[in-house]
Design a protein around this motif. Structure first.
Motif, PDB file in Angstrom:
ATOM      1  N   CYS A 153      -5.647   4.783   7.351  1.00 34.55           N
ATOM      2  CA  CYS A 153      -6.211   4.014   6.231  1.00 34.55           C
ATOM      3  C   CYS A 153      -6.448   2.571   6.648  1.00 34.55           C
ATOM      4  CB  CYS A 153      -5.270   4.045   5.029  1.00 34.55           C
ATOM      5  SG  CYS A 153      -5.129   5.652   4.225  1.00 34.55           S
ATOM      6  N   ALA A 154      -5.476   1.975   7.322  1.00 33.58           N
ATOM      7  CA  ALA A 154      -5.605   0.582   7.754  1.00 33.58           C
ATOM      8  C   ALA A 154      -6.760   0.430   8.740  1.00 33.58           C
ATOM      9  CB  ALA A 154      -4.299   0.095   8.380  1.00 33.58           C
TER      10      ALA A 154
ATOM     11  N   SER B  54      -3.302   1.643  -5.305  1.00 35.26           N
ATOM     12  CA  SER B  54      -3.362   0.863  -4.071  1.00 35.26           C
ATOM     13  C   SER B  54      -4.628   1.165  -3.280  1.00 35.26           C
ATOM     14  CB  SER B  54      -2.100   1.059  -3.220  1.00 35.26           C
ATOM     15  OG  SER B  54      -2.006   2.361  -2.722  1.00 35.26           O
ATOM     16  N   VAL B  55      -5.110   2.396  -3.320  1.00 33.68           N
ATOM     17  CA  VAL B  55      -6.371   2.713  -2.638  1.00 33.68           C
ATOM     18  C   VAL B  55      -7.519   1.950  -3.304  1.00 33.68           C
ATOM     19  CG1 VAL B  55      -8.060   4.538  -2.164  1.00 33.68           C
ATOM     20  CG2 VAL B  55      -5.614   4.947  -1.743  1.00 33.68           C
ATOM     21  N   HIS B  56      -7.546   1.926  -4.629  1.00 31.14           N
ATOM     22  CA  HIS B  56      -8.577   1.162  -5.333  1.00 31.14           C
ATOM     23  C   HIS B  56      -8.508  -0.321  -4.967  1.00 31.14           C
ATOM     24  CE1 HIS B  56     -10.198  -1.259  -8.661  1.00 31.14           C
ATOM     25  NE2 HIS B  56     -11.159  -0.366  -8.609  1.00 31.14           N
ATOM     26  N   SER B  57      -7.295  -0.872  -4.964  1.00 26.94           N
ATOM     27  CA  SER B  57      -7.128  -2.279  -4.603  1.00 26.94           C
ATOM     28  C   SER B  57      -7.608  -2.545  -3.185  1.00 26.94           C
ATOM     29  CB  SER B  57      -5.664  -2.709  -4.746  1.00 26.94           C
ATOM     30  OG  SER B  57      -5.271  -2.673  -6.094  1.00 26.94           O
ATOM     31  N   ALA B  58      -7.274  -1.637  -2.271  1.00 27.12           N
ATOM     32  CA  ALA B  58      -7.687  -1.812  -0.874  1.00 27.12           C
ATOM     33  C   ALA B  58      -9.208  -1.745  -0.731  1.00 27.12           C
ATOM     34  CB  ALA B  58      -7.032  -0.749  -0.001  1.00 27.12           C
TER      35      ALA B  58
ATOM     36  N   PHE C 175       0.833  -1.201   0.000  1.00 23.52           N
ATOM     37  CA  PHE C 175       0.000   0.000   0.000  1.00 23.52           C
ATOM     38  C   PHE C 175       0.866   1.249   0.000  1.00 23.52           C
ATOM     39  CE2 PHE C 175      -2.784   3.130   2.092  1.00 23.52           C
ATOM     40  CZ  PHE C 175      -3.911   3.003   1.298  1.00 23.52           C
ATOM     41  N   SER C 176       0.751   2.041  -1.071  1.00 25.35           N
ATOM     42  CA  SER C 176       1.508   3.293  -1.181  1.00 25.35           C
ATOM     43  C   SER C 176       0.651   4.517  -0.892  1.00 25.35           C
ATOM     44  CB  SER C 176       2.078   3.428  -2.596  1.00 25.35           C
ATOM     45  OG  SER C 176       1.012   3.620  -3.515  1.00 25.35           O
ATOM     46  N   GLY C 177      -0.659   4.331  -0.857  1.00 31.57           N
ATOM     47  CA  GLY C 177      -1.562   5.459  -0.688  1.00 31.57           C
ATOM     48  C   GLY C 177      -1.932   6.114  -2.001  1.00 31.57           C
TER      49      GLY C 177
END
Length: 191
Positions: A173-174, A131-135, A125-127
């Motif tokens: 985020c987490a 990565s936000v879409h994936s999360a 996760f890079s932010g």
């Protein structure tokens, strides 16, 4: 073609993995030994050699293929060995004018999937947008967000406290996703 050792030493020193490449590879491609520092909550001493070698192998595989030479490592996860062949095919398709004829051989492969248990789904996760879409699209499935701090140069450019602000942001985020947050550092950018 004769093969040379790719890894001559793989050591766990507390929360750090250090990999020393063989001279034939190191002298051509590397400025220093590879390292990854994990947080105290990652029990590196419980991991096998094939797992510990993964970050190094993933970083050097394209160099091995591009070198036109044969290198060997003592142990490799069989699923990773198969995935690496898929990655090499993608390199060949993307760069057809480049030779990708080097070989990475393992003295022995091991099937880590046979160890049992349920996998802990994690996301690098890079932010960033991807990565936000994936999360968000895997919300509820993931257990861990992993951030490689060494790759977050834009946070460092925000001056003093940029790294601390990044950690706080990623922890938030987490928490919003119901995941644990982990930070690792590595010399992979300069390596």
């Amino acid at each position: 073609m004769a093969s040379a050792e790719l890894i001559v030493d793989l050591a766990v020193r507390g929360n750090r993995i250090v990999v020393k490449a063989g001279d034939a590879f190191r002298s051509r491609f590397l400025a220093e030994d590879f390292f990854v520092d994990y947080g105290a909550d990652v029990p590196l001493s419980t991991l096998g050699e094939s797992t510990l070698a993964v970050p190094f192998v993933l970083n050097v595989a394209p160099l091995v293929w591009r070198s036109g030479r044969r290198y060997r490592i003592p142990l490799l996860d069989s699923a990773l060995a198969a995935a690496l062949q898929d990655v090499r095919r993608a390199f060949r398709a993307t760069y057809p004018d480049v030779s990708w004829d080097g070989e990475l051989d393992a003295d022995r492969t091991v099937d880590l999937g046979a160890l049992g248990g349920s996998p802990a789904i994690a996301l690098l996760f890079s932010g960033g947008v991807d990565s936000v879409h994936s999360a968000l699209s895997r919300r509820g499935l993931m257990k861990h967000l992993i951030t490689v701090e060494s790759l977050l140069g834009h946070w460092d450019r925000q001056g003093k406290g940029g790294r601390a602000a990044a950690r706080e942001h990623f922890r938030g985020c987490a928490a919003a996703l119901g995941c644990e947050c982990h930070f690792i550092t590595s010399n992979l950018r300069v390596f």
